[in-house]
Scaffold this active site. Structure first.
Site, mmCIF file in Angstrom:
data_model
loop_
_atom_site.group_PDB
_atom_site.id
_atom_site.type_symbol
_atom_site.label_atom_id
_atom_site.label_comp_id
_atom_site.label_asym_id
_atom_site.label_seq_id
_atom_site.Cartn_x
_atom_site.Cartn_y
_atom_site.Cartn_z
ATOM 1 N N ASN A 82 0.797 -1.224 0.000
ATOM 2 C CA ASN A 82 0.000 0.000 0.000
ATOM 3 C C ASN A 82 0.831 1.275 0.000
ATOM 4 O OD1 ASN A 82 -1.574 -2.150 2.029
ATOM 5 N ND2 ASN A 82 -2.662 -1.473 0.221
ATOM 6 N N VAL A 89 1.678 6.937 0.284
ATOM 7 C CA VAL A 89 0.823 5.989 0.999
ATOM 8 C C VAL A 89 -0.565 6.017 0.372
ATOM 9 C CG1 VAL A 89 -0.272 5.458 3.216
ATOM 10 C CG2 VAL A 89 2.105 6.259 3.141
ATOM 11 N N CYS A 90 -1.072 4.833 0.081
ATOM 12 C CA CYS A 90 -2.417 4.697 -0.477
ATOM 13 C C CYS A 90 -3.282 4.002 0.562
ATOM 14 C CB CYS A 90 -2.376 3.892 -1.776
ATOM 15 S SG CYS A 90 -3.998 3.742 -2.554
ATOM 16 N N ILE A 91 -4.088 4.795 1.230
ATOM 17 C CA ILE A 91 -4.989 4.294 2.268
ATOM 18 C C ILE A 91 -6.290 5.085 2.155
ATOM 19 C CG2 ILE A 91 -4.022 5.835 4.005
ATOM 20 C CD1 ILE A 91 -4.409 3.633 6.073
ATOM 21 N N HIS A 95 -7.875 9.412 0.930
ATOM 22 C CA HIS A 95 -8.469 9.689 -0.378
ATOM 23 C C HIS A 95 -9.472 10.826 -0.247
ATOM 24 C CE1 HIS A 95 -7.483 5.326 -1.770
ATOM 25 N NE2 HIS A 95 -6.418 6.113 -1.722
#
Length: 167
Positions: A82, A89-91, A95
């Protein structure tokens, strides 16, 4: 107007974190004159593959924070499904707010103005303990996590060692 509210809120959150530190990370400003860019030191969670690591990241806040989420980018090398190869950071909670145009996330899982640096970091630390390989930012790490755990663990161990040397 939004900028001054964001400045006040960020100063308050930083002061609170410095007065009452939270296990697992520490936070400070990258540059004392810019409240919108923080340096975070994440301590690899015990009983995770990242245990013993010290990972630096930058959290950059928009001028209309908390209406929009900050961005979190690891400066230290980290191998995680992730975290993109660029360190981003992709969480879900980072978003943009509202409905996901792809229908993957519910609006309630995305950014909400009630989130704080502490809630974000608790989520990121949780992600280090339990990667989500269903929604990867680093497809290679996710594939390795699913298909070759031994290789994945070696890759992570290398990042942990490097983080210790850079401290």
């Amino acid at each position: 107007m939004a900028t001054s509210a964001a400045v006040l809120l960020l100063r308050k959150q930083l002061a609170e974190l410095q007065k009452h530190p939270v296990d697992g990370f520490s936070a400070g400003l990258v540059d004392e004159v810019n409240i919108f860019k923080w340096e975070i030191l994440i301590i690899g969670p015990a009983d995770s593959l990242y245990d013993g690591g010290y990972f630096k990241a930058h959290m950059t806040f928009p001028e209309d924070y908390p209406q929009r989420p900050p961005k979190l980018k690891f400066i230290s090398d980290i191998w995680h499904p992730n975290v993109g190869k660029d360190g981003m950071v992709c969480i879900s909670i980072l978003h943009e707010p509202g409905d996901d145009k792809y229908g993957y996330e519910k609006a309630a899982e995305r950014w909400l103005p009630v989130h704080t640096v502490e809630t974000i970091m608790v989520s990121v630390i949780s992600l280090l303990c339990d990667p989500n390989d269903e929604s990867p930012a680093n497809v290679d790490a996710a594939k390795e996590f699913r298909e070759d755990k031994k290789k994945f663990k070696r890759h992570v161990a290398k990042c942990v060692r490097k983080s210790q040397e850079e401290l």
